[in-house]
Each structure stands twice: as structure tokens, then as C-alpha cells.
Design an enzyme around this catalytic site. Structure first.
Site, PDB file in Angstrom:
ATOM      1  CB  CYS A 167      42.243  -4.050 -11.310  1.00 54.84           C
ATOM      2  SG  CYS A 167      43.643  -4.661 -10.349  1.00 54.84           S
ATOM      3  CB  CYS A 210      45.647  -3.311 -12.238  1.00 54.53           C
ATOM      4  SG  CYS A 210      45.276  -5.069 -12.147  1.00 54.53           S
TER       5      CYS A 210
END
Length: 181
Positions: free
Chosen positions: A107, A104
Site C-alpha cells: 500500500c 501494508c
């Protein structure tokens, strides 16, 4: 950094023959650090014992101990399904949990912000991260449908969620809200 990596120990041996000779030997499993507890004294005591013989013969030996416990407390700890109850739900401090995955992009963008918050609120807020790929049951239990998602817990209850790679100020404001109450 886990507590097992919080101390760095090395032995320094020196001789006076042709100047100073130093040899560094890392802490081994045959050497032990002892941390006695004392109720009457405020001064911490630390002892070091070693069971190896020095190959250069009898030389003066100093032991250098570097404590990195502060960094261990300051960093974002990894939480798993098995440690969830103990680390997050039963925590006496408010807890911030980042739900993330290695693939991600957002993230990875928010990770340094979470680390800064862990240092800034050390001792006041417990900061954790949970990999949703490795522990999908917790993510499902709390209805995580998008990552990164940051959940705030106080007294074992989910209080608020913040979805997406938000600015530090957004997370700080949320933390402050739960520190005051």
C-alpha cells in the site's frame, strides 16, 4: 490537504525609520477572508478584514495571500463510511478508491502512484483512499479480501477492481477506459 488548509495568510508590517522592519503574523480566528460571488463579472474579488491592533503603532500593512487550492484538488482525499455515499457514489466524475492500511507495505508502494494519478487526472477523476482498518464495513460490502485494492466507480456503480501494487500504466489504462465511455 483539506480546503480549510488551502489558504496561507500573513500580515507584513514595515517601517521607514531605520530601514525596513518586517513582522509576519499568521491568520487568526478574528480575521476573516470574504469571497463574494458575482454573476456579472469574471474577475474574482477577495477582501481581508482584521480586528487586531499592530503593536508597533501605525505602520503600512500589506497582506499576502497564497492560494493552495490547486494542491487541495489534486491530492488523494480520505473517504470514510460517513462520506462514502456523498464522495464516491454520488460523484459526477468517475472515482478511483484505494483500499489500504498503514501497516501494508505494498500500500505504501502504490500510494505515490495514486497521488500522481490524482494530479494527472485532476477534474476528470476523483481519487480517494479508504483505510480498511478504520472502515471495515465498506471493505466488506465490496468484497475486499486483499490490500491494496483499487476500485473504479462510474455513475455510482463499481466497474472494475485492480488488486496489488500494480504499475502506473495499469491504473492509467483502466482510468482511460472509463473516461472514454
Amino acid at each position: 490537504m483539506a480546503m480549510k488548509n488551502s489558504f496561507q495568510v500573513s500580515s507584513v508590517c514595515s517601517t521607514t525609520r531605520a530601514g525596513l522592519v518586517q513582522r509576519y503574523q499568521p491568520f487568526s480566528s478574528t480575521e476573516k477572508l470574504h469571497f463574494p460571488t458575482s454573476k456579472g463579472s469574471n474577475k474574482p474579488t477577495l477582501s481581508f478584514s482584521s480586528s487586531f491592533a499592530h503593536p508597533l503603532g501605525s505602520r503600512s500593512r500589506k497582506v499576502q495571500i497564497i492560494c493552495k487550492a490547486r494542491e487541495a484538488v489534486d491530492e488523494v482525499q480520505v473517504v470514510t463510511e460517513s462520506s462514502w455515499q456523498k464522495e464516491v457514489i454520488s460523484n459526477k466524475n468517475p472515482a478511483l478508491v484505494e483500499f489500504w492500511a498503514p501497516w501494508c507495505g505494498p500500500c505504501r508502494m502504490i500510494a505515490p502512484v495514486i497521488e500522481e494519478l490524482a494530479k494527472e487526472y485532476s477534474g476528470k477523476v476523483a481519487c480517494f483512499k479508504l483505510n480498511t482498518d478504520d472502515h471495515p464495513n465498506i471493505a466488506t460490502e465490496y468484497g475486499i479480501r486483499s490490500i491494496p485494492t483499487v476500485l473504479f466507480f462510474k455513475n455510482g456503480e463499481k466497474k472494475e477492481s485492480v488488486i496489488g501494487a500494480v504499475p502506473k500504466s495499469t491504473l492509467s489504462a483502466t482510468i482511460e477506459k472509463y473516461l472514454e465511455n
